[in-house]
Design a protein around this motif. Structure first.
Motif, PDB file in Angstrom:
ATOM      1  N   UNK A 153      26.591  60.229  40.856  1.00 21.38           N
ATOM      2  CA  UNK A 153      25.244  60.784  40.732  1.00 21.38           C
ATOM      3  C   UNK A 153      24.619  60.335  39.418  1.00 21.38           C
ATOM      4  N   UNK A 154      23.328  60.452  39.342  1.00 23.29           N
ATOM      5  CA  UNK A 154      22.612  60.070  38.132  1.00 23.29           C
ATOM      6  C   UNK A 154      23.131  60.873  36.949  1.00 23.29           C
ATOM      7  N   UNK A 155      23.467  60.172  35.869  1.00 17.21           N
ATOM      8  CA  UNK A 155      24.038  60.807  34.694  1.00 17.21           C
ATOM      9  C   UNK A 155      25.534  60.661  34.588  1.00 17.21           C
ATOM     10  N   UNK A 156      26.214  60.266  35.668  1.00 23.45           N
ATOM     11  CA  UNK A 156      27.654  60.035  35.608  1.00 23.45           C
ATOM     12  C   UNK A 156      27.956  58.742  34.856  1.00 23.45           C
ATOM     13  N   UNK A 157      29.191  58.609  34.403  1.00 25.11           N
ATOM     14  CA  UNK A 157      29.618  57.377  33.761  1.00 25.11           C
ATOM     15  C   UNK A 157      29.585  56.221  34.756  1.00 25.11           C
ATOM     16  N   UNK A 158      29.321  55.026  34.227  1.00 25.44           N
ATOM     17  CA  UNK A 158      29.288  53.855  35.096  1.00 25.44           C
ATOM     18  C   UNK A 158      30.636  53.652  35.781  1.00 25.44           C
ATOM     19  N   UNK A 159      30.569  53.137  36.988  1.00 25.50           N
ATOM     20  CA  UNK A 159      31.780  52.804  37.733  1.00 25.50           C
ATOM     21  C   UNK A 159      32.411  51.565  37.111  1.00 25.50           C
ATOM     22  N   UNK A 160      33.707  51.619  36.861  1.00 26.29           N
ATOM     23  CA  UNK A 160      34.424  50.492  36.263  1.00 26.29           C
ATOM     24  C   UNK A 160      35.021  49.637  37.369  1.00 26.29           C
ATOM     25  N   UNK A 161      34.626  48.375  37.415  1.00 32.76           N
ATOM     26  CA  UNK A 161      35.116  47.409  38.401  1.00 32.76           C
ATOM     27  C   UNK A 161      36.113  46.494  37.710  1.00 32.76           C
ATOM     28  N   UNK A 162      37.341  46.480  38.182  1.00 38.05           N
ATOM     29  CA  UNK A 162      38.406  45.699  37.558  1.00 38.05           C
ATOM     30  C   UNK A 162      38.843  44.575  38.491  1.00 38.05           C
ATOM     31  N   UNK A 163      38.891  43.360  37.945  1.00 37.22           N
ATOM     32  CA  UNK A 163      39.360  42.186  38.673  1.00 37.22           C
ATOM     33  C   UNK A 163      40.285  41.396  37.749  1.00 37.22           C
ATOM     34  N   UNK A 164      41.003  40.430  38.307  1.00 38.31           N
ATOM     35  CA  UNK A 164      41.874  39.630  37.466  1.00 38.31           C
ATOM     36  C   UNK A 164      41.114  38.444  36.888  1.00 38.31           C
ATOM     37  N   UNK A 165      41.808  37.668  36.065  1.00 32.51           N
ATOM     38  CA  UNK A 165      41.144  36.591  35.320  1.00 32.51           C
ATOM     39  C   UNK A 165      40.732  35.432  36.204  1.00 32.51           C
ATOM     40  N   UNK A 166      41.152  35.413  37.465  1.00 39.30           N
ATOM     41  CA  UNK A 166      40.772  34.317  38.340  1.00 39.30           C
ATOM     42  C   UNK A 166      39.355  34.408  38.869  1.00 39.30           C
ATOM     43  N   UNK A 167      38.704  35.538  38.661  1.00 37.97           N
ATOM     44  CA  UNK A 167      37.333  35.714  39.134  1.00 37.97           C
ATOM     45  C   UNK A 167      36.329  35.161  38.117  1.00 37.97           C
ATOM     46  N   UNK A 168      35.166  34.773  38.624  1.00 35.26           N
ATOM     47  CA  UNK A 168      34.049  34.376  37.768  1.00 35.26           C
ATOM     48  C   UNK A 168      33.373  35.659  37.300  1.00 35.26           C
ATOM     49  N   UNK A 169      33.849  36.210  36.176  1.00 34.63           N
ATOM     50  CA  UNK A 169      33.420  37.544  35.750  1.00 34.63           C
ATOM     51  C   UNK A 169      31.938  37.595  35.389  1.00 34.63           C
ATOM     52  N   UNK A 170      31.397  36.671  34.573  1.00 36.55           N
ATOM     53  CA  UNK A 170      29.960  36.749  34.260  1.00 36.55           C
ATOM     54  C   UNK A 170      29.085  36.687  35.515  1.00 36.55           C
ATOM     55  N   UNK A 171      29.460  35.845  36.466  1.00 34.75           N
ATOM     56  CA  UNK A 171      28.663  35.753  37.691  1.00 34.75           C
ATOM     57  C   UNK A 171      28.793  37.026  38.517  1.00 34.75           C
ATOM     58  N   UNK A 172      29.995  37.581  38.584  1.00 38.66           N
ATOM     59  CA  UNK A 172      30.184  38.824  39.321  1.00 38.66           C
ATOM     60  C   UNK A 172      29.370  39.957  38.699  1.00 38.66           C
ATOM     61  N   UNK A 173      29.360  40.028  37.361  1.00 42.56           N
ATOM     62  CA  UNK A 173      28.568  41.056  36.685  1.00 42.56           C
ATOM     63  C   UNK A 173      27.075  40.829  36.910  1.00 42.56           C
ATOM     64  N   UNK A 174      26.646  39.574  36.934  1.00 44.96           N
ATOM     65  CA  UNK A 174      25.232  39.278  37.165  1.00 44.96           C
ATOM     66  C   UNK A 174      24.807  39.696  38.568  1.00 44.96           C
ATOM     67  N   UNK A 175      25.670  39.469  39.563  1.00 43.98           N
ATOM     68  CA  UNK A 175      25.331  39.825  40.932  1.00 43.98           C
ATOM     69  C   UNK A 175      25.293  41.337  41.147  1.00 43.98           C
ATOM     70  N   UNK A 176      25.971  42.092  40.260  1.00 47.13           N
ATOM     71  CA  UNK A 176      25.990  43.552  40.378  1.00 47.13           C
ATOM     72  C   UNK A 176      25.174  44.233  39.286  1.00 47.13           C
ATOM     73  N   UNK A 177      24.270  43.486  38.637  1.00 46.83           N
ATOM     74  CA  UNK A 177      23.599  43.999  37.444  1.00 46.83           C
ATOM     75  C   UNK A 177      22.694  45.184  37.724  1.00 46.83           C
ATOM     76  N   UNK A 178      22.213  45.352  38.950  1.00 51.19           N
ATOM     77  CA  UNK A 178      21.315  46.463  39.258  1.00 51.19           C
ATOM     78  C   UNK A 178      22.065  47.718  39.693  1.00 51.19           C
TER      79      UNK A 178
END
Length: 251
Positions: A153-178
């Protein structure tokens, strides 16, 4: 069949045993006929999983871990859409590609030493699929279901998404930026964090990398010059791996 599963004495080791339960009331042939004509409503199952009580971190936030697991099928020559999956440990210093089906699995994690996880979604990758794109779409749909179910709900802490080092992390974060998420990726010795931190002279969602091994004297040969210690910002803490410490991040 559902009545037989619920009323059976002990675990169900084979389907044919269910026809012996008094609540089944039919022959064993009808059991296999039901399985042959039955179906699973995948969308409904995903919505139901998003609504159940989920494990959470110590601070109450949701922690979702995504990874790709391969179901090896080297002898299934007629199975469609098999992909060469990289395997490890099948020979001395050998990484042998084996035909199989890669599945992107997302689970909810909890704080502590428990190994229990809550599987929330699984999606099979087709030949030519991009791992970051598929994971981002899968994660977006899951988070939208979680929000709809009232898990965030609004006001809760952000959801933490954990992946391993094989992922393109900056691109994954950009695609989920909203979405209300922070993306954390790492392996045994390296941790990188991509989150919605906006600073001067730094692009948003830039990946920050901290190598804990660089601060450990055990990784340097005798007589070598001291290696520079990693610069840790105010929003990241880490300990050398030989102390079996933890890494934490906060927005």
């Amino acid at each position: 069949m559902a009545d037989a599963v619920l009323c059976a004495d002990g675990p169900v080791r084979s389907l044919v045993e269910l026809s012996l339960v008094g609540e089944h009331r039919r022959g064993h042939g009808s059991l296999y006929s039901a399985l042959s004509t039955g179906r699973v409503d995948v969308s409904r199952l995903r919505r139901a999983l998003a609504a159940v009580p989920l494990p959470r971190a110590a601070d109450g936030r949701l922690v979702l871990a995504a990874d790709i697991t391969c179901w090896l099928r080297p002898d299934a020559h007629t199975s469609p859409e098999r992909i060469l999956c990289h395997t490890y440990g099948r020979g001395k210093d050998q990484h042998i590609p084996v035909p199989g089906w890669p599945y992107s699995v997302i689970c909810a994690l909890e704080t502590g030493r428990s190994s229990w996880t809550a599987p929330l979604d699984a999606l099979r990758l087709a030949p030519g699929d991009d791992g970051a794109t598929v994971t981002a779409r899968q994660m977006r749909e899951l988070i939208e279901r979680l929000i709809e179910a009232g898990q965030w709900r609004q006001g809760d802490l952000d959801i933490l998404v954990m992946v391993d080092a094989g992922y393109d992390v900056p691109r994954l974060a950009f695609l989920l930026k909203d979405l209300p998420v922070q993306v954390l990726a790492g392996c045994a010795r390296t941790v990188s964090c991509a989150g919605p931190h906006r600073r001067a002279n730094r692009t948003p969602w830039a990946a920050r990398r901290v190598t804990a091994a660089s601060s450990s004297s055990a990784t340097r040969p005798p007589g070598a010059h001291p290696m520079p210690r990693p610069r840790l910002g105010p929003d990241f803490t880490a300990r050398p791996p030989h102390r079996h410490g933890t890494g934490s991040t906060r927005g």
